[in-house]
Design a protein around this motif. Sequence first.
Motif, PDB file in Angstrom:
ATOM      1  N   LYS A 363       0.490  -5.326   5.363  1.00 24.87           N
ATOM      2  CA  LYS A 363       0.468  -4.195   6.298  1.00 24.87           C
ATOM      3  C   LYS A 363       1.765  -3.393   6.193  1.00 24.87           C
ATOM      4  O   LYS A 363       1.753  -2.152   6.192  1.00 24.87           O
ATOM      5  N   VAL A 364       2.889  -4.102   6.068  1.00 22.92           N
ATOM      6  CA  VAL A 364       4.180  -3.429   5.922  1.00 22.92           C
ATOM      7  C   VAL A 364       4.215  -2.620   4.629  1.00 22.92           C
ATOM      8  O   VAL A 364       4.695  -1.476   4.601  1.00 22.92           O
ATOM      9  N   LEU A 365       3.682  -3.196   3.553  1.00 26.12           N
ATOM     10  CA  LEU A 365       3.656  -2.493   2.260  1.00 26.12           C
ATOM     11  C   LEU A 365       2.819  -1.215   2.347  1.00 26.12           C
ATOM     12  O   LEU A 365       3.196  -0.168   1.796  1.00 26.12           O
ATOM     13  N   LYS A 366       1.693  -1.292   3.033  1.00 27.01           N
ATOM     14  CA  LYS A 366       0.846  -0.103   3.190  1.00 27.01           C
ATOM     15  C   LYS A 366       1.567   0.979   3.999  1.00 27.01           C
ATOM     16  O   LYS A 366       1.489   2.169   3.664  1.00 27.01           O
ATOM     17  N   GLU A 367       2.257   0.549   5.050  1.00 31.65           N
ATOM     18  CA  GLU A 367       2.984   1.518   5.876  1.00 31.65           C
ATOM     19  C   GLU A 367       4.094   2.177   5.062  1.00 31.65           C
ATOM     20  O   GLU A 367       4.311   3.393   5.154  1.00 31.65           O
ATOM     21  N   LEU A 368       4.794   1.385   4.246  1.00 32.96           N
ATOM     22  CA  LEU A 368       5.852   1.957   3.407  1.00 32.96           C
ATOM     23  C   LEU A 368       5.256   2.922   2.386  1.00 32.96           C
ATOM     24  O   LEU A 368       5.840   3.981   2.105  1.00 32.96           O
ATOM     25  N   ALA A 369       4.095   2.582   1.843  1.00 31.12           N
ATOM     26  CA  ALA A 369       3.424   3.477   0.895  1.00 31.12           C
ATOM     27  C   ALA A 369       3.117   4.819   1.550  1.00 31.12           C
ATOM     28  O   ALA A 369       3.299   5.881   0.938  1.00 31.12           O
ATOM     29  N   ASN A 370       2.679   4.775   2.809  1.00 33.81           N
ATOM     30  CA  ASN A 370       2.390   6.024   3.528  1.00 33.81           C
ATOM     31  C   ASN A 370       3.668   6.834   3.762  1.00 33.81           C
ATOM     32  O   ASN A 370       3.660   8.069   3.687  1.00 33.81           O
ATOM     33  N   ILE A 371       4.761   6.138   4.061  1.00 33.32           N
ATOM     34  CA  ILE A 371       6.043   6.822   4.248  1.00 33.32           C
ATOM     35  C   ILE A 371       6.461   7.518   2.957  1.00 33.32           C
ATOM     36  O   ILE A 371       6.909   8.673   2.961  1.00 33.32           O
ATOM     37  N   LEU A 372       6.302   6.818   1.817  1.00 29.90           N
ATOM     38  CA  LEU A 372       6.667   7.393   0.524  1.00 29.90           C
ATOM     39  C   LEU A 372       5.784   8.590   0.178  1.00 29.90           C
ATOM     40  O   LEU A 372       6.256   9.591  -0.368  1.00 29.90           O
ATOM     41  N   LYS A 373       4.497   8.496   0.521  1.00 25.35           N
ATOM     42  CA  LYS A 373       3.585   9.622   0.274  1.00 25.35           C
ATOM     43  C   LYS A 373       4.016  10.858   1.063  1.00 25.35           C
ATOM     44  O   LYS A 373       3.947  11.986   0.566  1.00 25.35           O
ATOM     45  N   ASP A 374       4.451  10.614   2.311  1.00 28.62           N
ATOM     46  CA  ASP A 374       4.893  11.735   3.145  1.00 28.62           C
ATOM     47  C   ASP A 374       6.120  12.420   2.550  1.00 28.62           C
ATOM     48  O   ASP A 374       6.338  13.618   2.768  1.00 28.62           O
ATOM     49  N   GLU A 375       6.918  11.674   1.830  1.00 25.01           N
ATOM     50  CA  GLU A 375       8.132  12.224   1.234  1.00 25.01           C
ATOM     51  C   GLU A 375       7.871  12.920  -0.102  1.00 25.01           C
ATOM     52  O   GLU A 375       8.736  13.617  -0.616  1.00 25.01           O
ATOM     53  N   GLU A 376       6.705  12.720  -0.645  1.00 24.64           N
ATOM     54  CA  GLU A 376       6.386  13.317  -1.945  1.00 24.64           C
ATOM     55  C   GLU A 376       6.306  14.835  -1.852  1.00 24.64           C
ATOM     56  O   GLU A 376       5.757  15.382  -0.899  1.00 24.64           O
ATOM     57  N   THR A 377       6.831  15.502  -2.870  1.00 22.02           N
ATOM     58  CA  THR A 377       6.552  16.927  -3.060  1.00 22.02           C
ATOM     59  C   THR A 377       5.436  17.030  -4.094  1.00 22.02           C
ATOM     60  O   THR A 377       4.994  16.017  -4.652  1.00 22.02           O
ATOM     61  N   THR A 382       4.870   8.619  -7.202  1.00 17.54           N
ATOM     62  CA  THR A 382       5.218   7.395  -6.481  1.00 17.54           C
ATOM     63  C   THR A 382       4.303   6.272  -6.948  1.00 17.54           C
ATOM     64  O   THR A 382       3.114   6.493  -7.194  1.00 17.54           O
ATOM     65  N   CYS A 383       4.852   5.077  -7.070  1.00 17.79           N
ATOM     66  CA  CYS A 383       4.003   3.945  -7.478  1.00 17.79           C
ATOM     67  C   CYS A 383       4.443   2.670  -6.770  1.00 17.79           C
ATOM     68  O   CYS A 383       5.611   2.515  -6.382  1.00 17.79           O
ATOM     69  N   HIS A 384       3.482   1.780  -6.590  1.00 17.17           N
ATOM     70  CA  HIS A 384       3.772   0.419  -6.123  1.00 17.17           C
ATOM     71  C   HIS A 384       3.909  -0.428  -7.376  1.00 17.17           C
ATOM     72  O   HIS A 384       2.931  -0.680  -8.071  1.00 17.17           O
ATOM     73  N   MET A 385       5.123  -0.851  -7.648  1.00 16.92           N
ATOM     74  CA  MET A 385       5.397  -1.540  -8.905  1.00 16.92           C
ATOM     75  C   MET A 385       4.890  -2.982  -8.850  1.00 16.92           C
ATOM     76  O   MET A 385       4.021  -3.386  -9.619  1.00 16.92           O
ATOM     77  N   THR A 386       5.429  -3.752  -7.934  1.00 14.12           N
ATOM     78  CA  THR A 386       4.999  -5.133  -7.753  1.00 14.12           C
ATOM     79  C   THR A 386       5.613  -5.662  -6.466  1.00 14.12           C
ATOM     80  O   THR A 386       6.703  -5.220  -6.067  1.00 14.12           O
ATOM     81  N   ALA A 387       4.923  -6.575  -5.796  1.00 15.21           N
ATOM     82  CA  ALA A 387       5.423  -7.192  -4.561  1.00 15.21           C
ATOM     83  C   ALA A 387       5.942  -6.109  -3.603  1.00 15.21           C
ATOM     84  O   ALA A 387       5.183  -5.249  -3.176  1.00 15.21           O
TER      85      ALA A 387
END
Length: 738
Positions: A363-377, A382-387
């Motif tokens: 759940k934390v990883l998904k939330e961080l992914a959403n934060i990173l998406k919001d920061e994207e221009t 952006t990618c989830h590399m591993t773990a």
Amino acid sequence: MKKKEIPIIIICSLLAIGIVSATMLTYINYVRDSLWDQSVNDILDSTTQVQEAFQSYMDKDVENLSIILRGVSSEKEDIISSIIQRSEIEGHNLVYINLTDYTYFNRSGKEKLLPEEIEQIKTFSSSKGVTKPYYNTITGIKTIATYIKSENQLLIKETQIDDLAEQFSLSFYNDLGFSYIVDDTGNVLVRTNHKNANRTMQNLFDIIDLEGNDKGTIQSFEDAFSHHQKGYALFNYHDDKNVFCYVPLTGMNDWYIVSIIPNNVIMTQANNIILFTITLSLIIIGAIGFVLLLYRYNNKKHKNEMLHLAYYDHLTNLYNYQKFKEEGQKKLKDKHLNWAVIYSDIAGFKIINDLNGYEFGDKVLKELANILKDEETSNDLTCHMTADKFLMMREYRDKQELIDCCQRIYQKLSLLLKEYGLEKEIVIKFGICCLEDDDKIENIDGLIDRSHLALNEIDANHKDYYCFYNYSMRERMMKEADIESKMEKALENREFIFYLQPKYDVYGNAILGAEALVRWVDKSGQMIMPGEFIPIFEKNGFLLKLDEYIYESVCQYLADRIQKQRPVVCISVNISRLHFYQSDFVERYVNIKKKYNIPDHLLELEITENILLEDMKTIERTISQLQSYGFSCSIDDFGSGYSSLNSLKDLPFDVIKLDKVFLDNSVNTKRSEEIIKSIIDMAKHIEIITVAEGVETYEQLDFLKKTDCDMIQGYIFSKPLPIREFEEVLRENKSIVS
């Protein structure tokens, strides 16, 4: 450009369609030819049957005339007249001719032949036969006659042509075909009343020739007639293709029965079968085409799904590592833009998982992914590399933009973790590498590797939550790469040697043992210290080879000393925790010990205390095996990390080596001393030897003398020594028993 491969199912489908089409055409041709041949043979057989019936009919007429002639040859004229009258009642027209006086009897009585009739009678050269058709002088009806002739008598039976044609059914094939009786020159003798028959045609060959047929086919047809052959031919007739079947009437003045039927009539059955075949084939082709279209649809859908699986992380729905690199490499082609890669890692994520469960961690990883998406221009990746590791490739104008981006991500994740009850000093770390900072970066891999170096720099310094890559990091990386490139050759060239650091009693009077410490002396004679290469070798796994090499070198050294009857002491050799994951570790070390005939308890294997975090059951089993083969086992750096007194109860170590951290000056020296005393006292009670390592001052030594510690290892007595220097010290040690 790489040529696009055609899927095997499309190739197979097209091949199947081709096979079905080819099979259909072959089958159609076969059916058409077979049914045409069969139909023509059937017509030929039917024509032959008519020929046989006609022949039989005429032969029977001749035979009957012969009987009548024999019966009337000696009778009187009134008897002849009676027979003729009776034949008229039966539907026949008999003519009796007396060849002596050329008189004849017919239904009208006895009359004299006219001169032209006499000449015609003289043409009856044979004793019996059938005449060509002629017009009866009395009735005017076209007639054909059979006759029998003796020396002075002639008996003729006349039959009307129409009756003959009707009797022998010169129409056939459901009245679709008809027949002519012709002579060998093609003259029509008997014709049917069929609607399609030519009622004015006099010669069959003339009609065929007028229809524009092939000259060769016509000539072959005429030759067959002249040679009294049976057969068939295909001619244009009545503006259509027609089959001509011809059968000779033997003994009948070279007459033929010729049957004619339109070719399309013959092909009706074949065409029905062909139509069915085409329909079935089109259905099959349509089915294959439908399957092919369905496959393409499903394949496209499946391909899109596979592309998503191949290029996107299933948990976060971000690009996966491979796709990130592919797209990132494309962006680097634009030399006019500034690019940076931000390598992020959640601090202590393993603890978050362990305390809260993997579901919460996801759940934390998904939330961080959403934060990173919001920061994207629009131009970022952006990618989830591993773990818990993420990558962002970002376009920027100045580096402050990158710092601001990291700060926003940091703050958002901090607020999120606080909501979940997790407050931490550092929640996420960022390693940043800008393309402009290293002109040797050629591809996306270079950017990622260097951003990772920057991230590791945070782990080393613990100063901040972000770090920019600089060239000194690369120099360290290059040095590591240089070491890795040389390590195999160095081992092969025996550049790795061991020094021996003595272990003394607490009074420094006797050497009780020694520790083998590896050194690397390269081919130029320069020494490389363990701190420079051991961490690298442990990371890449080469430490397994090096440990075993040093271990065998120690065994060789001990064997040589024993063989020369010189003093020896127990030598401890370091082994990495990596050995415990090798299924043949114990076997290999035991075999080397046996190879050099090393007595038991002359070899001690030192295991770093961080192994206590691993599988305790496996460690206990392995240590017990080693001890059963005469090895002593010690735990190194005890107290420096995660070891506990409880581990001494669970694991059967022979020796513990107290880490120097206990002896260093600290705020509460008395407390440290009490802990050391407790450990040494407990070890004494459970018969474990204690070694204090890193002893450097007399204050430390004086304290250890009071604790009843068994051995001292440190610069207070001796630094690690080359083998010859160690041997000199050992030789002077009078208390050592060889």
